[in-house]
Design a protein around this motif. Structure first.
Motif, PDB file in Angstrom:
ATOM      1  N   UNK A 133       0.867  -1.158   0.048  1.00 53.85           N
ATOM      2  CA  UNK A 133      -0.054  -0.022   0.173  1.00 53.85           C
ATOM      3  C   UNK A 133       0.891   1.297  -0.001  1.00 53.85           C
ATOM      4  N   UNK A 134       0.731   2.096  -0.837  1.00 58.11           N
ATOM      5  CA  UNK A 134       1.098   3.376  -0.908  1.00 58.11           C
ATOM      6  C   UNK A 134       0.444   4.423   0.057  1.00 58.11           C
ATOM      7  N   UNK A 135       1.251   5.909   0.004  1.00 61.80           N
ATOM      8  CA  UNK A 135       0.479   6.801   1.128  1.00 61.80           C
ATOM      9  C   UNK A 135       0.262   6.183   2.406  1.00 61.80           C
ATOM     10  N   UNK A 189       0.423   3.481   3.588  1.00 61.05           N
ATOM     11  CA  UNK A 189      -0.580   2.456   3.926  1.00 61.05           C
ATOM     12  C   UNK A 189      -2.096   2.656   3.628  1.00 61.05           C
ATOM     13  N   UNK A 190      -2.447   3.726   3.060  1.00 60.10           N
ATOM     14  CA  UNK A 190      -3.696   4.324   2.567  1.00 60.10           C
ATOM     15  C   UNK A 190      -4.329   3.689   1.413  1.00 60.10           C
ATOM     16  N   UNK A 191      -3.296   3.378   0.412  1.00 60.95           N
ATOM     17  CA  UNK A 191      -3.721   3.337  -1.109  1.00 60.95           C
ATOM     18  C   UNK A 191      -3.005   1.994  -1.549  1.00 60.95           C
ATOM     19  N   UNK A 192      -3.851   0.839  -2.009  1.00 62.85           N
ATOM     20  CA  UNK A 192      -3.222  -0.181  -2.766  1.00 62.85           C
ATOM     21  C   UNK A 192      -2.509   0.394  -3.878  1.00 62.85           C
ATOM     22  N   UNK A 193      -1.391  -0.549  -4.280  1.00 64.69           N
ATOM     23  CA  UNK A 193      -0.408  -0.296  -5.286  1.00 64.69           C
ATOM     24  C   UNK A 193      -1.180  -0.005  -6.568  1.00 64.69           C
ATOM     25  N   UNK A 194      -2.192  -0.907  -6.626  1.00 62.72           N
ATOM     26  CA  UNK A 194      -2.555  -0.983  -8.069  1.00 62.72           C
ATOM     27  C   UNK A 194      -3.714   0.402  -8.454  1.00 62.72           C
ATOM     28  N   UNK A 195      -3.904   1.200  -7.377  1.00 62.54           N
ATOM     29  CA  UNK A 195      -4.381   2.354  -7.599  1.00 62.54           C
ATOM     30  C   UNK A 195      -3.475   3.451  -8.134  1.00 62.54           C
ATOM     31  N   UNK A 196      -2.134   3.316  -8.185  1.00 64.80           N
ATOM     32  CA  UNK A 196      -1.166   4.217  -8.183  1.00 64.80           C
ATOM     33  C   UNK A 196      -0.437   3.610  -9.414  1.00 64.80           C
ATOM     34  N   UNK A 197      -0.174   2.445  -9.421  1.00 68.80           N
ATOM     35  CA  UNK A 197       0.545   1.722 -10.650  1.00 68.80           C
ATOM     36  C   UNK A 197       0.025   1.271 -11.894  1.00 68.80           C
ATOM     37  N   UNK A 198      -1.312   1.151 -11.476  1.00 68.31           N
ATOM     38  CA  UNK A 198      -2.007   0.338 -12.606  1.00 68.31           C
ATOM     39  C   UNK A 198      -2.993   1.204 -13.199  1.00 68.31           C
ATOM     40  N   UNK A 199      -2.890   2.660 -12.981  1.00 67.55           N
ATOM     41  CA  UNK A 199      -3.828   3.584 -13.749  1.00 67.55           C
ATOM     42  C   UNK A 199      -3.185   4.182 -15.122  1.00 67.55           C
ATOM     43  N   UNK A 200      -4.019   4.544 -15.791  1.00 67.94           N
ATOM     44  CA  UNK A 200      -3.388   5.456 -16.869  1.00 67.94           C
ATOM     45  C   UNK A 200      -2.746   6.691 -16.435  1.00 67.94           C
ATOM     46  N   UNK A 201      -3.433   7.253 -15.364  1.00 69.05           N
ATOM     47  CA  UNK A 201      -2.718   8.647 -14.938  1.00 69.05           C
ATOM     48  C   UNK A 201      -1.539   8.147 -14.379  1.00 69.05           C
ATOM     49  N   UNK A 202      -1.087   7.030 -13.465  1.00 71.21           N
ATOM     50  CA  UNK A 202       0.038   6.668 -13.139  1.00 71.21           C
ATOM     51  C   UNK A 202       1.145   6.331 -14.182  1.00 71.21           C
ATOM     52  N   UNK A 254       7.493   8.546  -0.675  1.00 76.30           N
ATOM     53  CA  UNK A 254       6.459   7.797  -0.146  1.00 76.30           C
ATOM     54  C   UNK A 254       6.594   6.220  -0.056  1.00 76.30           C
ATOM     55  N   UNK A 255       7.679   5.965  -1.328  1.00 76.13           N
ATOM     56  CA  UNK A 255       7.672   4.476  -1.491  1.00 76.13           C
ATOM     57  C   UNK A 255       8.691   3.986  -0.341  1.00 76.13           C
ATOM     58  N   UNK A 256       9.614   4.803  -0.174  1.00 79.47           N
ATOM     59  CA  UNK A 256      10.759   4.532   1.020  1.00 79.47           C
ATOM     60  C   UNK A 256      10.186   4.339   2.218  1.00 79.47           C
ATOM     61  N   UNK A 257       9.176   5.386   2.550  1.00 79.35           N
ATOM     62  CA  UNK A 257       8.519   5.183   3.809  1.00 79.35           C
ATOM     63  C   UNK A 257       7.373   4.003   4.017  1.00 79.35           C
ATOM     64  N   UNK A 258       6.917   3.824   2.821  1.00 77.19           N
ATOM     65  CA  UNK A 258       5.651   2.758   2.795  1.00 77.19           C
ATOM     66  C   UNK A 258       6.328   1.194   2.836  1.00 77.19           C
ATOM     67  N   UNK A 259       7.490   1.117   2.166  1.00 74.66           N
ATOM     68  CA  UNK A 259       8.106  -0.234   2.156  1.00 74.66           C
ATOM     69  C   UNK A 259       8.898  -0.271   3.671  1.00 74.66           C
ATOM     70  N   UNK A 301       7.033  -6.643  -4.635  1.00 73.20           N
ATOM     71  CA  UNK A 301       6.391  -6.261  -3.658  1.00 73.20           C
ATOM     72  C   UNK A 301       7.100  -6.719  -2.685  1.00 73.20           C
ATOM     73  N   UNK A 302       7.330  -5.729  -1.364  1.00 71.62           N
ATOM     74  CA  UNK A 302       8.377  -5.977  -0.546  1.00 71.62           C
ATOM     75  C   UNK A 302       7.739  -6.965   0.459  1.00 71.62           C
ATOM     76  N   UNK A 303       8.333  -8.159   0.620  1.00 77.21           N
ATOM     77  CA  UNK A 303       7.782  -9.216   1.614  1.00 77.21           C
ATOM     78  C   UNK A 303       7.415  -8.565   3.108  1.00 77.21           C
ATOM     79  N   UNK A 304       6.461  -9.112   3.411  1.00 82.45           N
ATOM     80  CA  UNK A 304       6.263  -8.776   4.870  1.00 82.45           C
ATOM     81  C   UNK A 304       7.398  -9.192   5.755  1.00 82.45           C
TER      82      UNK A 304
END
Ligand SMILES: Cc1cc2nc3c(=O)[nH]c(=O)nc-3n(C[C@H](O)[C@H](O)[C@H](O)COP(=O)(O)OP(=O)(O)OC[C@H]3O[C@@H](n4cnc5c(N)ncnc54)[C@H](O)[C@@H]3O)c2cc1C
Length: 487
Positions: A214-216, A218-231, A265-270, A294-297
């Protein structure tokens, strides 16, 4: 028309499904007893889990409600898919393909079809079965043939040396484990070793970027950032002008500013911010995103607690106790695991078929067909983040290619030029991707194939949904067989 599909992993079964619904007579051969490839029992390391979020590991016509599922559940989904769409009935499990040769005839290799030799897997003395097919699809997997570095001194090391694919339950118990590699498999396995082994050491040549679930914060799943046209519009411009939209022409300074924010954000979220600087990636995004998993838990936590000793260095040689690093340091091990990737090779394929260049890069037009051969296609060798969706679109493209219904059929020379241009672009924006990895360009890669098939690339009902909702997902591409151009 008879088609032989080699491999019953995700790529093979979705190809078989699409070709069957397009009226081809399909046979699927796989050396494993189960469908699923990497996800079948013994197809990869023990404990492999899917890093795909909800609706990512999903084919268009069969919903999958699992996310971050384990390999067994992922295999069950694939088996259900193969059963539902009649692929299981076309599968010959436990059958290894040992040779694929062009049938003699005028024209380029494959113009008269292909001769396929197979035999029961694991039995080198069994009788060889020979059949002829009009077409062959190679879906034998990009993660099937282990790649290990040829280090000197192997004879002096008395411990166990494995490739990541070979790790099984109990491999690490009460042993000193050294994992070599910096990708998703390496981080997965060293995190596991931190729980099970006497000691766990990671040796990586460079630190790769990893994506958070999750990005931001922990608020937003990665597909909402990486898998959109805007992304995707934030990435360096795609090479094919037919796939460029106005949003892709965003000012470079704006893109750079947004990547600066995403990187933080990526450095913080991972959790990577919490590690010493030398254990954080130092190369700029988005250029090195192609290799990011995806960063392993638990990885960052284990490093911070000292349960994993992480080192950044190349490895130089075996010693009698373990490994010597390029820094001169020696690390002791009972088990050395090389999570160093896989070779994209096709040992069964006749050498007259040109697939690689002298640098070992794949040279496939659109990542699917070799310019010098006919009636032959590859599925699973134009990797994007959501490669499941990518494979399904590839299967549709191949169905059109085999039926000669693509919008245009380029000449061999045009194909070669297109391959050159694509490789040159790839080296610039996705360095080291070997003609294979197109990383975050899910939607652009899909647009390219849709364009060839004469299908609209705008898939959502309205502009907001088109640009802001995850578009790199298979359900956006339902019903392609029905909507394709008439033959
Ligand atoms: C560690 C790891 C983690 C991954 N995680 C994810 C993830 O989370 N999400 C995701 O989408 N993807 C992931 N992948 C990518 C994964 O490769 C794909 O999900 C998918 O399995 C690829 O499908 P495929 O059909 O191309 O190849 P494979 O799954 O490798 O299937 C190839 C099949 O071909 C068969 N075969 C090979 N040679 C022959 C022969 N000579 N004769 C007969 N049969 C043959 C093999 O037995 C195998 O069944 C991961 C890969 C790895 C290695």
């Amino acid at each position: 028309m008879r088609v032989c599909v080699i491999g019953a992993g995700p790529g093979g079964i979705v190809t078989a499904k699409v070709l069957l619904e397009n009226g081809f007579d399909v046979t699927v051969l796989d050396k494993y007893e189960q469908v699923g490839g990497v996800w079948s029992s013994g197809g990869c390391y023990d404990g492999l889990a899917n890093q795909s979020a909800l609706r990512i590991f999903e084919f268009a016509d069969l919903p999958n409600s699992l996310h971050f599922a384990d390999a067994e559940d992922t295999q069950r989904y694939l088996e259900k898919y193969a059963e539902t769409f009649g692929v299981l009935a076309r599968l010959r499990p436990g059958t290894e393909v040992i040779s694929v040769r062009p049938v003699d005839g005028p024209g380029r290799p494959g113009a008269a079809g292909w001769s396929v030799d197979s035999r029961p897997a694991g039995d080198g003395t069994a009788e060889v079965h020979r059949e002829e097919y009009d077409h062959v699809v190679v879906a034998s997997g990009a993660h099937h043939h282990p790649q290990l570095p040829g280090l000197p001194g192997r004879e002096s090391f008395r411990g166990t040396v494995l490739h990541s694919n070979e790790v099984r339950a109990g491999t690490f118990t009460d042993r000193r484990v050294v994992v070599v590699g910096g990708g998703k498999s390496a981080l997965d396995l060293v995190t596991r070793a931190a729980r099970e082994a006497t000691s766990a050491t990671l040796v990586q040549r460079k630190v790769n970027w990893m994506i958070p679930e999750r990005f931001l914060l922990g608020l937003v799943g990665y597909k909402w950032i990486l898998f959109t046209r805007l992304g995707e519009a934030l990435l360096p411009r795609y090479h094919d002008p037919a796939c460029i939209r106005p949003v892709d022409r965003l000012d470079e300074r704006v893109k750079r500013a947004l990547w600066w924010l995403i990187t933080r954000d990526l450095l913080l979220s991972t959790g990577l911010y919490g590690l010493p600087k030398h254990l954080r990636p130092d190369r700029p995004l988005p250029f090195h995103l192609a290799h990011a998993g995806v960063m392993p838990r638990g990885y960052v936590r284990a490093v911070r607690r000292g349960l994993i000793t992480a080192k950044v260095s190349a490895v130089e040689a075996y010693t009698d106790q373990g490994l010597r690093l390029a820094t001169g340091e020696e690390v002791a091990a009972d088990v050395i695991v090389f999570a160093t990737g896989h070779r994209k090779v096709f040992p069964f394929l006749d050498p007259s078929v040109p697939v690689h260049d002298s640098a070992g890069r794949l040279r496939l037009y659109r990542g699917i067909v070799p310019p010098g051969a006919d009636r032959l296609g590859f599925v699973g060798f134009r990797q994007v983040f959501n490669n499941i969706m990518g494979m399904e679109l590839t299967a549709h493209w191949l169905a059109c290619h085999f039926r000669a219904t693509l919008r245009t059929t380029p000449s061999e020379q045009q194909m070669r030029e297109a391959v050159e241009a694509r490789l040159a672009w790839q080296e610039q924006v996705l360095p080291g991707s070997g003609g294979y990895d197109f990383g975050p360009y899910d939607i652009h890669c899909a647009d390219e194939l849709l364009h060839d098939m004469g299908l609209p690339s705008r898939r959502a009902g309205n502009l907001l949904a088109e640009y802001l909702l995850p578009g790199g997902v298979a359900r956006r591409y339902r019903g392609l067989t029905r909507s394709r151009r008439p033959e």
